[in-house]
Design a protein around this motif. Structure first.
Motif, mmCIF file in Angstrom:
data_model
loop_
_atom_site.group_PDB
_atom_site.id
_atom_site.type_symbol
_atom_site.label_atom_id
_atom_site.label_comp_id
_atom_site.label_asym_id
_atom_site.label_seq_id
_atom_site.Cartn_x
_atom_site.Cartn_y
_atom_site.Cartn_z
ATOM 1 N N LEU A 354 -17.449 36.072 47.797
ATOM 2 C CA LEU A 354 -16.093 35.769 47.318
ATOM 3 C C LEU A 354 -15.581 34.477 47.954
ATOM 4 N N GLY A 355 -16.490 33.552 48.150
ATOM 5 C CA GLY A 355 -16.168 32.341 48.908
ATOM 6 C C GLY A 355 -15.273 31.354 48.192
ATOM 7 N N THR A 356 -14.960 31.583 46.923
ATOM 8 C CA THR A 356 -14.145 30.620 46.188
ATOM 9 C C THR A 356 -12.652 30.921 46.268
ATOM 10 N N TYR A 357 -12.275 32.047 46.891
ATOM 11 C CA TYR A 357 -10.848 32.358 47.010
ATOM 12 C C TYR A 357 -10.610 33.312 48.180
ATOM 13 N N LYS A 358 -9.328 33.468 48.580
ATOM 14 C CA LYS A 358 -8.957 34.349 49.682
ATOM 15 C C LYS A 358 -8.486 35.701 49.147
ATOM 16 N N VAL A 359 -8.724 36.736 49.944
ATOM 17 C CA VAL A 359 -8.247 38.079 49.608
ATOM 18 C C VAL A 359 -7.485 38.627 50.809
ATOM 19 N N ARG A 360 -6.251 39.060 50.564
ATOM 20 C CA ARG A 360 -5.444 39.676 51.621
ATOM 21 C C ARG A 360 -5.100 41.099 51.219
ATOM 22 N N GLY A 361 -5.414 42.040 52.133
ATOM 23 C CA GLY A 361 -5.190 43.447 51.851
ATOM 24 C C GLY A 361 -3.999 44.005 52.594
ATOM 25 N N GLU A 362 -4.094 45.261 52.963
ATOM 26 C CA GLU A 362 -2.991 45.932 53.648
ATOM 27 C C GLU A 362 -2.665 45.221 54.963
ATOM 28 N N GLY A 364 -1.636 42.341 55.312
ATOM 29 C CA GLY A 364 -1.966 40.913 55.252
ATOM 30 C C GLY A 364 -3.326 40.554 55.816
ATOM 31 N N VAL A 365 -4.184 41.567 56.054
ATOM 32 C CA VAL A 365 -5.506 41.320 56.624
ATOM 33 C C VAL A 365 -6.355 40.476 55.671
ATOM 34 N N ASP A 366 -7.011 39.466 56.211
ATOM 35 C CA ASP A 366 -7.887 38.580 55.438
ATOM 36 C C ASP A 366 -9.279 39.191 55.354
ATOM 37 N N LEU A 367 -9.772 39.390 54.134
ATOM 38 C CA LEU A 367 -11.070 40.035 53.938
ATOM 39 C C LEU A 367 -12.198 39.238 54.578
ATOM 40 N N HIS A 368 -12.179 37.926 54.442
ATOM 41 C CA HIS A 368 -13.262 37.106 54.988
ATOM 42 C C HIS A 368 -13.258 37.124 56.518
ATOM 43 N N GLU A 369 -12.072 37.168 57.117
ATOM 44 C CA GLU A 369 -12.005 37.257 58.572
ATOM 45 C C GLU A 369 -12.529 38.603 59.053
ATOM 46 N N SER A 370 -12.239 39.650 58.330
ATOM 47 C CA SER A 370 -12.732 40.974 58.729
ATOM 48 C C SER A 370 -14.237 41.071 58.552
ATOM 49 N N TRP A 371 -14.772 40.390 57.560
ATOM 50 C CA TRP A 371 -16.218 40.380 57.353
ATOM 51 C C TRP A 371 -16.923 39.490 58.378
ATOM 52 N N ASN A 372 -16.328 38.364 58.709
ATOM 53 C CA ASN A 372 -16.924 37.412 59.653
ATOM 54 C C ASN A 372 -18.336 37.019 59.229
ATOM 55 N N ARG A 373 -18.480 36.708 57.943
ATOM 56 C CA ARG A 373 -19.737 36.243 57.338
ATOM 57 C C ARG A 373 -20.854 37.283 57.376
ATOM 58 N N GLU A 374 -20.509 38.531 57.589
ATOM 59 C CA GLU A 374 -21.497 39.611 57.461
ATOM 60 C C GLU A 374 -20.866 40.723 56.624
ATOM 61 N N MET A 382 -16.262 48.537 47.431
ATOM 62 C CA MET A 382 -14.944 48.799 47.997
ATOM 63 C C MET A 382 -14.963 48.692 49.516
ATOM 64 N N VAL A 383 -13.859 48.146 50.061
ATOM 65 C CA VAL A 383 -13.715 47.951 51.500
ATOM 66 C C VAL A 383 -12.422 48.625 51.946
ATOM 67 N N PRO A 384 -12.446 49.426 53.009
ATOM 68 C CA PRO A 384 -11.217 50.052 53.507
ATOM 69 C C PRO A 384 -10.156 48.996 53.838
ATOM 70 N N GLY A 385 -8.915 49.308 53.518
ATOM 71 C CA GLY A 385 -7.832 48.368 53.774
ATOM 72 C C GLY A 385 -7.571 47.412 52.629
ATOM 73 N N PHE A 386 -8.391 47.511 51.569
ATOM 74 C CA PHE A 386 -8.212 46.657 50.394
ATOM 75 C C PHE A 386 -8.187 47.533 49.145
ATOM 76 N N PRO A 387 -7.103 48.289 48.989
ATOM 77 C CA PRO A 387 -7.021 49.245 47.875
ATOM 78 C C PRO A 387 -6.990 48.549 46.521
ATOM 79 N N VAL A 428 -5.949 53.257 44.974
ATOM 80 C CA VAL A 428 -7.331 53.724 44.924
ATOM 81 C C VAL A 428 -8.039 53.101 46.114
ATOM 82 N N GLU A 429 -8.598 53.916 46.994
ATOM 83 C CA GLU A 429 -9.237 53.365 48.197
ATOM 84 C C GLU A 429 -10.415 54.226 48.617
#
Length: 491
Positions: A354-362, A364-374, A382-387, A428-429
């Motif tokens: 999903l490198g072409t855009y940012k995703v912010r979940g519950e 305001g958590v940033d999905l890419h920061e939570s993944w840290n390239r892994e 589906m990822v917890p915190g991103f309903p 939905v989560e």
């Protein structure tokens, strides 16, 4: 009961991407009776991979019958369709299912943001328009969409000729009578090399390391074959046979274990093909023999690569390029190669899902920061915190046949959205415990494969395998059906 949960829910869905997976998602929504959706596309037309990858010789590695939707037949001209025919197929399917009115072209998504208060998403795009709010988002951008461009190309350089990545081919760029340098020996590279050898004056192939290669057995269908393919039972029988062959190959991870029967048989076939094709060129056999485990990286299929290497116009340079000069490329040995143009078949930043855009979940958590390239996700989706956020072709779902996975993921997402609406639910989560158990189990199985022993784009920075699904397509489809109601909660 709170007001939020008692009001009737009418789903409004944003789909990002108009390639195979985006179209699959849209059709799945329609099948569930959900008509209120918008499909965002950064390009000026649909197609995704098959709009961007239009380099000479670009065609699919899988057979046309299996690299297509199970519910949409087509009058294929080849066993393995080229990019233009695949694009035509997607345009045909989109038109038949009435998807064009839902599509917004030249509208790149910049950010997707969840509202904890409203329990919905805002999608910010390049135009700055207000697209309203969405109850759910389906990401269909894949993961091979950010080209890897070497530093010596990104930095200032003196090279005067054209430089083009295979996924960003410039319309009108002509290789005729040119001295062409091709960086890479993967799937895209071997297709470009075959075309370059036909029309170029000289081709230099810069190889860091050879890949395992098998014959593709690609050809145009005869008029009789096309006539038979138009008969539905014949078409579906051919598709079913291909599906069963791939399923058996991947049964119990047999394709990805060195002791697996499928792995051993295909490795033997690859070696035999190499020695048969290059029997009169022992120097090339040595240069083209991989040192890593079979299937450790993406196995290349080609009927033409080895014969192209034997052409007097083609030189295999067993070194990477380290820099550019005004008139060519400089390899790691310091040797300069005079070139008129350079083709980058250097792959993609595969860890950047999903490198072409940012995703912010519950929160305001940033999905890419939570993944840290892994990146990881439950069933890749589906990822917890991103309903209410579903990922097509997400982490650990790279396997064949790809379109089968797209259909399963589309049905999973559409089914979850529909179920929530029927229950007047706004969220939905995936259960966090299920997410953790699933990924621990999956990584334990992946650790036994050849992918864990080989450096490749399949792995993240710490060595974690982030892209591959180790089992058959049928096992994945079954998992999406059995686990959706068990581990995905609506509220």
């Amino acid at each position: 009961m709170s007001p939020i949960r008692t009001r009737k829910i009418s789903p409004r869905v944003a789909i990002i991407g108009t390639g195979f997976s985006g179209i699959a998602a849209a059709i799945a929504l329609k099948k569930k009776g959900i008509e209120d959706f918008v499909i965002f596309e950064r390009a000026d037309g649909l197609g995704g991979t098959w709009r961007h990858n239009r380099y000479p010789g670009a065609e699919v590695d899988l057979e046309s019958h299996i690299y297509s939707f199970s519910y949409e037949r087509y009058d294929w001209t080849r066993t393995h369709a080229g990019w233009s025919e695949l694009l035509g197929y997607l345009e045909h399917v989109a038109g038949k299912w009435g998807l064009y009115p839902h599509m917004r072209f030249n509208e790149a998504v910049n950010e997707v943001t969840w509202s904890d208060e409203r329990r919905d998403y805002v999608v910010a795009t390049s135009s700055g328009k207000d697209h309203g709010r969405f109850t759910s988002v389906i990401s269909a951008v894949g993961f091979l969409n950010t080209p890897l461009v070497p530093p010596f190309v990104r930095d200032e350089h003196d090279f005067e000729g054209p430089i083009c990545h295979t996924s960003e081919w410039v319309d009108g760029l002509d290789m005729t009578d040119k001295s062409i340098g091709v960086l890479g020996t993967g799937s895209s590279a071997v297709q470009v090399i075959a075309e370059a050898e036909k029309v170029g004056s000289e081709v230099k192939v810069f190889q860091i390391e050879p890949n395992w290669l098998l014959p593709k057995n690609a050809h145009d269908f005869t008029s009789l074959e096309r006539k038979l393919n138009r008969f539905a039972p014949v078409y579906f029988w051919r598709r079913l046979k291909l599906y069963a062959d791939y399923d058996m190959r991947q049964h119990f991870t047999g394709h990805a274990r060195e002791d697996g029967r499928s792995n051993r048989n295909r490795r033997r076939a690859s070696i035999e093909f190499l020695h048969r094709e290059l029997a009169d060129r022992p120097d090339l056999i040595e240069l083209a023999t991989p040192k890593f485990a079979f299937e450790g990286r993406r196995t290349v299929t080609s009927d033409t690569y080895y014969s192209s290497l034997k052409s007097p116009k083609v030189t295999l340079v067993p070194h990477a390029v380290k820099g550019l000069s005004r008139s060519g490329a400089i390899d790691e040995n310091g040797d300069e190669h005079q070139l008129d143009m350079i083709v980058l078949a250097t792959g993609f930043d595969a860890a950047n899902y999903l490198g072409t855009y940012k995703v912010r979940g519950e929160g305001g958590v940033d999905l890419h920061e939570s993944w840290n390239r892994e990146p990881d996700a439950f069933l890749g989706m589906m990822v917890p915190g991103f309903p209410n956020f579903f990922i097509m072709f997400g982490p650990n779902t790279n396997a064949i046949p790809l379109v089968t996975f797209y259909e399963a993921q589309a049905n999973f997402a559409a089914g979850s959205i529909s179920r929530a609406a029927k229950k007047c639910a706004t969220k939905v989560e995936v259960r966090r415990s299920a997410f953790l158990i699933y990924n621990d189990w999956l990584q334990s199985r992946l650790s036994r494969t050849v992918w864990a022993k080989t450096t490749s784009y399949f792995r993240g920075g710490t060595g974690k395998i982030i892209s591959q699904w180790p089992f058959s397509a049928s096992s994945y489809v079954l998992a999406t059906k059995l686990l959706r109601r068990l581990v995905v909660k609506v509220s």
